[in-house]
Design a protein around this motif. Structure first.
Motif, PDB file in Angstrom:
ATOM      1  N   THR A 108     -50.062  -8.057  24.232  1.00 43.25           N
ATOM      2  CA  THR A 108     -48.724  -7.866  23.682  1.00 43.25           C
ATOM      3  C   THR A 108     -48.360  -6.408  23.922  1.00 43.25           C
ATOM      4  O   THR A 108     -49.030  -5.506  23.404  1.00 43.25           O
ATOM      5  CB  THR A 108     -48.665  -8.191  22.176  1.00 43.25           C
ATOM      6  N   SER A 113     -43.169  -7.788  24.219  1.00 42.07           N
ATOM      7  CA  SER A 113     -43.296  -8.899  25.168  1.00 42.07           C
ATOM      8  C   SER A 113     -44.768  -9.262  25.307  1.00 42.07           C
ATOM      9  O   SER A 113     -45.643  -8.399  25.240  1.00 42.07           O
ATOM     10  CB  SER A 113     -42.686  -8.538  26.524  1.00 42.07           C
ATOM     11  N   ASN A 114     -45.033 -10.545  25.479  1.00 46.05           N
ATOM     12  CA  ASN A 114     -46.405 -11.043  25.591  1.00 46.05           C
ATOM     13  C   ASN A 114     -46.738 -11.387  27.032  1.00 46.05           C
ATOM     14  O   ASN A 114     -45.877 -11.824  27.784  1.00 46.05           O
ATOM     15  CB  ASN A 114     -46.594 -12.311  24.759  1.00 46.05           C
ATOM     16  N   GLN A 115     -48.009 -11.237  27.361  1.00 46.09           N
ATOM     17  CA  GLN A 115     -48.512 -11.704  28.642  1.00 46.09           C
ATOM     18  C   GLN A 115     -49.644 -12.677  28.354  1.00 46.09           C
ATOM     19  O   GLN A 115     -50.727 -12.268  27.957  1.00 46.09           O
ATOM     20  CB  GLN A 115     -49.003 -10.549  29.518  1.00 46.09           C
TER      21      GLN A 115
END
Length: 148
Positions: A108, A113-115
Motif C-alpha cells: 500500500t 493506492s494498493n498493489q
C-alpha cells in the motif's frame, strides 16, 4: 490438407505462448509457507527484468526494502508495476494477507493506492517476489531476489 492445417494450428499455439513458460521448472509456485521474517530485508530486481523493461542488462539499481515495522521503500515509483522505470522513490506499508487457500502479499503506497497480485515463490530455500505484467507465458514479469 488436414495435416498441414493441424501443423499450422499447433505452430500458432506455440508462437502465441512464445513456446516458453517463464516460470522456472524448479521453482515452487503453490502452497508456499512463508512468514514476515522470511520477507524482511532488501530485495533487488533481477537482470532479466532490467533486460525486459529497459533492454539494458548493465543497470542494477532497483530495490524493494521491507522493514520490520511493515513499512517499505521502493527506490522506484509505483509505476514499476505498470512496467515503467522512473527512479522516483516511493514508500508505504506491506502486509501478508492469509486466506484459506493461500497467502497474498500486498503493498500500500503512501498515496493509499494498493498493489496486489504480487506472488511469493520459492526456489530451494530462497524466496522470490514475482509480479506478472501480463500472461506469465509472455515473459513480461518483474522479479525481485533477496539480498544476503
Amino acid at each position: 490438407m488436414k495435416k498441414i492445417n493441424s501443423i499450422i494450428i499447433i505452430a500458432l499455439i506455440i508462437l502465441s505462448c512464445n513456446g516458453v513458460n517463464n516460470i522456472e521448472n524448479n521453482i515452487k509456485t503453490k502452497d508456499i509457507n512463508y512468514t514476515k521474517e522470511d520477507l524482511l530485508g532488501k530485495w533487488k530486481m533481477d537482470v532479466f527484468t532490467y533486460k525486459y523493461l529497459l533492454k539494458n542488462e548493465k543497470i542494477d539499481s532497483v530495490y524493494l526494502l521491507l522493514n520490520e515495522d511493515n513499512s517499505f521503500t521502493l527506490n522506484n515509483s509505483k509505476d514499476l508495476f505498470n512496467g515503467k522505470l522512473d527512479n522516483i522513490p516511493t514508500k508505504g506499508t506491506w502486509k501478508i494477507i492469509e486466506n484459506k487457500n493461500n497467502k497474498l502479499f500486498e503493498l500500500t503506497f503512501n498515496n493509499k493506492s494498493n498493489q496486489s497480485g504480487i506472488n511469493i515463490y520459492r526456489k530451494g530455500k530462497e524466496y522470490q517476489i514475482w509480479y506478472f505484467l501480463s500472461d506469465p507465458n509472455t515473459g513480461e514479469r518483474i522479479r525481485f531476489l533477496k539480498q544476503q
